[in-house]
Design a protein around this motif. Structure first.
Motif, PDB file in Angstrom:
ATOM      1  N   VAL A 148       0.841  -1.192   0.000  1.00 31.89           N
ATOM      2  CA  VAL A 148       0.000   0.000   0.000  1.00 31.89           C
ATOM      3  C   VAL A 148       0.877   1.244   0.000  1.00 31.89           C
ATOM      4  CG1 VAL A 148      -1.690   1.315   1.340  1.00 31.89           C
ATOM      5  CG2 VAL A 148      -1.931  -1.147   1.136  1.00 31.89           C
ATOM      6  N   VAL A 149       2.003   1.184   0.707  1.00 36.53           N
ATOM      7  CA  VAL A 149       2.916   2.331   0.765  1.00 36.53           C
ATOM      8  C   VAL A 149       3.434   2.670  -0.629  1.00 36.53           C
ATOM      9  CG1 VAL A 149       5.135   3.147   1.655  1.00 36.53           C
ATOM     10  CG2 VAL A 149       3.575   1.917   3.161  1.00 36.53           C
ATOM     11  N   ASN A 150       3.831   1.667  -1.397  1.00 34.47           N
ATOM     12  CA  ASN A 150       4.332   1.935  -2.750  1.00 34.47           C
ATOM     13  C   ASN A 150       3.247   2.527  -3.643  1.00 34.47           C
ATOM     14  OD1 ASN A 150       6.944   1.165  -2.268  1.00 34.47           O
ATOM     15  ND2 ASN A 150       6.673  -0.915  -3.026  1.00 34.47           N
ATOM     16  N   LEU A 151       2.023   2.021  -3.534  1.00 34.75           N
ATOM     17  CA  LEU A 151       0.937   2.592  -4.326  1.00 34.75           C
ATOM     18  C   LEU A 151       0.596   3.995  -3.865  1.00 34.75           C
ATOM     19  CD1 LEU A 151      -1.572  -0.339  -4.925  1.00 34.75           C
ATOM     20  CD2 LEU A 151       0.032   0.692  -6.534  1.00 34.75           C
ATOM     21  N   SER A 152       0.700   4.248  -2.578  1.00 37.30           N
ATOM     22  CA  SER A 152       0.438   5.583  -2.047  1.00 37.30           C
ATOM     23  C   SER A 152       1.440   6.595  -2.584  1.00 37.30           C
ATOM     24  CB  SER A 152       0.481   5.554  -0.519  1.00 37.30           C
ATOM     25  OG  SER A 152       0.206   6.819   0.004  1.00 37.30           O
ATOM     26  N   VAL A 153       2.697   6.198  -2.667  1.00 43.24           N
ATOM     27  CA  VAL A 153       3.740   7.065  -3.239  1.00 43.24           C
ATOM     28  C   VAL A 153       3.387   7.389  -4.691  1.00 43.24           C
ATOM     29  CG1 VAL A 153       6.159   7.117  -3.982  1.00 43.24           C
ATOM     30  CG2 VAL A 153       5.578   6.359  -1.669  1.00 43.24           C
ATOM     31  N   LEU A 154       2.945   6.391  -5.422  1.00 42.51           N
ATOM     32  CA  LEU A 154       2.544   6.590  -6.816  1.00 42.51           C
ATOM     33  C   LEU A 154       1.321   7.511  -6.895  1.00 42.51           C
ATOM     34  CD1 LEU A 154       3.030   5.698  -9.782  1.00 42.51           C
ATOM     35  CD2 LEU A 154       1.419   3.831  -9.341  1.00 42.51           C
ATOM     36  N   LYS A 155       0.307   7.227  -6.098  1.00 42.39           N
ATOM     37  CA  LYS A 155      -0.947   7.985  -6.105  1.00 42.39           C
ATOM     38  C   LYS A 155      -0.732   9.456  -5.767  1.00 42.39           C
ATOM     39  CE  LYS A 155      -3.955   7.657  -2.645  1.00 42.39           C
ATOM     40  NZ  LYS A 155      -4.544   8.841  -2.137  1.00 42.39           N
ATOM     41  N   ASN A 156       0.217   9.719  -4.893  1.00 41.71           N
ATOM     42  CA  ASN A 156       0.479  11.091  -4.448  1.00 41.71           C
ATOM     43  C   ASN A 156       1.558  11.798  -5.266  1.00 41.71           C
ATOM     44  OD1 ASN A 156      -1.439  11.245  -2.275  1.00 41.71           O
ATOM     45  ND2 ASN A 156      -0.174   9.742  -1.227  1.00 41.71           N
ATOM     46  N   ASN A 157       1.863  11.229  -6.435  1.00 46.62           N
ATOM     47  CA  ASN A 157       2.811  11.830  -7.387  1.00 46.62           C
ATOM     48  C   ASN A 157       4.197  12.038  -6.806  1.00 46.62           C
ATOM     49  OD1 ASN A 157       0.999  12.167  -9.702  1.00 46.62           O
ATOM     50  ND2 ASN A 157      -0.091  13.546  -8.341  1.00 46.62           N
ATOM     51  N   ARG A 158       4.619  11.126  -5.933  1.00 41.81           N
ATOM     52  CA  ARG A 158       5.971  11.209  -5.372  1.00 41.81           C
ATOM     53  C   ARG A 158       6.892  10.129  -5.933  1.00 41.81           C
ATOM     54  NH1 ARG A 158       3.041  11.238  -0.452  1.00 41.81           N
ATOM     55  NH2 ARG A 158       4.120   9.304   0.039  1.00 41.81           N
ATOM     56  N   ALA A 159       6.371   9.263  -6.781  1.00 36.39           N
ATOM     57  CA  ALA A 159       7.178   8.181  -7.347  1.00 36.39           C
ATOM     58  C   ALA A 159       8.163   8.735  -8.365  1.00 36.39           C
ATOM     59  CB  ALA A 159       6.283   7.139  -8.004  1.00 36.39           C
ATOM     60  N   LYS A 160       9.340   8.142  -8.390  1.00 35.26           N
ATOM     61  CA  LYS A 160      10.353   8.535  -9.364  1.00 35.26           C
ATOM     62  C   LYS A 160      10.482   7.509 -10.475  1.00 35.26           C
ATOM     63  CE  LYS A 160      12.790  11.201  -6.028  1.00 35.26           C
ATOM     64  NZ  LYS A 160      13.904  11.997  -5.767  1.00 35.26           N
ATOM     65  N   ALA A 161       9.914   6.335 -10.250  1.00 34.48           N
ATOM     66  CA  ALA A 161       9.993   5.266 -11.250  1.00 34.48           C
ATOM     67  C   ALA A 161       8.895   4.242 -10.953  1.00 34.48           C
ATOM     68  CB  ALA A 161      11.360   4.586 -11.190  1.00 34.48           C
ATOM     69  N   ILE A 162       8.589   3.434 -11.967  1.00 43.47           N
ATOM     70  CA  ILE A 162       7.651   2.325 -11.797  1.00 43.47           C
ATOM     71  C   ILE A 162       8.089   1.202 -12.723  1.00 43.47           C
ATOM     72  CG2 ILE A 162       6.022   3.305 -13.470  1.00 43.47           C
ATOM     73  CD1 ILE A 162       3.764   1.987 -11.800  1.00 43.47           C
ATOM     74  N   ARG A 163       8.034  -0.011 -12.221  1.00 47.33           N
ATOM     75  CA  ARG A 163       8.379  -1.168 -13.055  1.00 47.33           C
ATOM     76  C   ARG A 163       7.265  -1.397 -14.071  1.00 47.33           C
ATOM     77  NH1 ARG A 163      10.271  -3.933  -7.936  1.00 47.33           N
ATOM     78  NH2 ARG A 163      12.542  -3.962  -8.205  1.00 47.33           N
ATOM     79  N   TYR A 164       7.656  -1.801 -15.262  1.00 43.59           N
ATOM     80  CA  TYR A 164       6.660  -2.109 -16.292  1.00 43.59           C
ATOM     81  C   TYR A 164       5.727  -3.215 -15.822  1.00 43.59           C
ATOM     82  CZ  TYR A 164       9.059   0.723 -19.811  1.00 43.59           C
ATOM     83  OH  TYR A 164       9.600   1.763 -20.517  1.00 43.59           O
ATOM     84  N   SER A 165       6.252  -4.189 -15.098  1.00 44.60           N
ATOM     85  CA  SER A 165       5.401  -5.288 -14.621  1.00 44.60           C
ATOM     86  C   SER A 165       4.347  -4.770 -13.637  1.00 44.60           C
ATOM     87  CB  SER A 165       6.245  -6.390 -13.977  1.00 44.60           C
ATOM     88  OG  SER A 165       7.016  -5.867 -12.903  1.00 44.60           O
ATOM     89  N   THR A 166       4.729  -3.826 -12.782  1.00 42.08           N
ATOM     90  CA  THR A 166       3.769  -3.232 -11.846  1.00 42.08           C
ATOM     91  C   THR A 166       2.743  -2.403 -12.598  1.00 42.08           C
ATOM     92  OG1 THR A 166       5.456  -3.176 -10.109  1.00 42.08           O
ATOM     93  CG2 THR A 166       3.533  -1.749  -9.815  1.00 42.08           C
ATOM     94  N   LEU A 167       3.205  -1.610 -13.559  1.00 34.47           N
ATOM     95  CA  LEU A 167       2.316  -0.782 -14.365  1.00 34.47           C
ATOM     96  C   LEU A 167       1.314  -1.646 -15.120  1.00 34.47           C
ATOM     97  CD1 LEU A 167       1.569   2.003 -15.431  1.00 34.47           C
ATOM     98  CD2 LEU A 167       3.409   1.770 -17.104  1.00 34.47           C
ATOM     99  N   THR A 168       1.779  -2.727 -15.700  1.00 34.60           N
ATOM    100  CA  THR A 168       0.908  -3.650 -16.427  1.00 34.60           C
ATOM    101  C   THR A 168      -0.126  -4.264 -15.496  1.00 34.60           C
ATOM    102  OG1 THR A 168       2.688  -4.162 -17.976  1.00 34.60           O
ATOM    103  CG2 THR A 168       0.868  -5.733 -17.864  1.00 34.60           C
TER     104      THR A 168
END
Length: 74
Positions: free
Chosen positions: A35-55
């Motif tokens: 949930v923490v990793n998705l929260s970072v993404l949701k709050n526009n604080r992510a610097k990268a995302i794996r293609y497998s996660t994005l898919t």
């Protein structure tokens, strides 16, 4: 754009979750990330995302990458 400058990529995960009546915790379980990793993404604080996660996110939400992310004007 130098790497030090903030990015303009905007994540629309909260809107997509709301439209589907899904919680961040449920998405995390379905995708296999924290949930923490998705929260970072949701709050526009992510610097990268794996293609497998994005898919996996797109598969679970039934969306395309362009619905999940957009680029804000400069």
């Amino acid at each position: 754009m130098p790497v030090d400058e903030p990015h303009r990529v905007v994540c629309h995960l909260d809107r997509l979750l709301d439209e589907r009546g899904m919680t961040l915790a449920a998405l995390a379980d379905a995708v296999g990330v924290t949930v923490v990793n998705l929260s970072v993404l949701k709050n526009n604080r992510a610097k990268a995302i794996r293609y497998s996660t994005l898919t996996a996110i797109c598969d679970v939400l039934g969306c395309d990458v362009g619905e999940l992310f957009s680029v804000a004007p400069a």
